[in-house]
Write a protein that holds these residues in place. Sequence first.
Motif, PDB file in Angstrom:
ATOM      1  N   GLY A  54       0.821  -1.215   0.000  1.00 54.37           N
ATOM      2  CA  GLY A  54       0.000   0.000   0.000  1.00 54.37           C
ATOM      3  C   GLY A  54       0.850   1.258   0.000  1.00 54.37           C
ATOM      4  O   GLY A  54       0.584   2.208  -0.744  1.00 54.37           O
ATOM      5  N   TRP A  55       1.879   1.273   0.835  1.00 54.43           N
ATOM      6  CA  TRP A  55       2.795   2.415   0.910  1.00 54.43           C
ATOM      7  C   TRP A  55       3.447   2.663  -0.444  1.00 54.43           C
ATOM      8  O   TRP A  55       3.461   3.779  -0.946  1.00 54.43           O
ATOM      9  CB  TRP A  55       3.848   2.161   1.986  1.00 54.43           C
ATOM     10  N   ASP A  56       3.995   1.603  -1.038  1.00 51.82           N
ATOM     11  CA  ASP A  56       4.671   1.730  -2.332  1.00 51.82           C
ATOM     12  C   ASP A  56       3.713   2.228  -3.411  1.00 51.82           C
ATOM     13  O   ASP A  56       4.065   3.067  -4.239  1.00 51.82           O
ATOM     14  CB  ASP A  56       5.301   0.409  -2.758  1.00 51.82           C
ATOM     15  N   PHE A  57       2.487   1.731  -3.395  1.00 47.23           N
ATOM     16  CA  PHE A  57       1.467   2.154  -4.360  1.00 47.23           C
ATOM     17  C   PHE A  57       1.163   3.645  -4.218  1.00 47.23           C
ATOM     18  O   PHE A  57       1.166   4.389  -5.203  1.00 47.23           O
ATOM     19  CB  PHE A  57       0.196   1.323  -4.173  1.00 47.23           C
ATOM     20  N   LEU A  58       0.929   4.089  -2.987  1.00 50.75           N
ATOM     21  CA  LEU A  58       0.618   5.500  -2.759  1.00 50.75           C
ATOM     22  C   LEU A  58       1.803   6.395  -3.099  1.00 50.75           C
ATOM     23  O   LEU A  58       1.629   7.461  -3.702  1.00 50.75           O
ATOM     24  CB  LEU A  58       0.172   5.726  -1.315  1.00 50.75           C
TER      25      LEU A  58
END
Length: 108
Positions: A54-58
Amino acid sequence: MEHFVGQARLEWWANQSTCLEMYDIDITVTVGSVGNWEGTGRHASVLDTTQREGWDFLMEMDPHFSIAFPGEDRGRITVRVIEAEDGTLTLVEAPGWDGSVSVTFDLT
């Protein structure tokens, strides 16, 4: 605030009413002579696989977050986050960021 060491929360807002994710961070903030500030920090706890995805996506979509300090219900300062290979986060105040981002999704 001229100097702050402690915990804060990064919030990624999709719009004015939808916060997609929040991340607790340990942070050190210093304020320059003209009032601009920079911070460095790390995630307060290690991100599990789902959180990391999720962090990498955002971060790939848009690395701008709101930052909330203790006692604040919602972040009021917009920062651009840069993550180093070793996990160190650099946060730079982004007062001119208007919240617009252009994202293209490949659904094939």
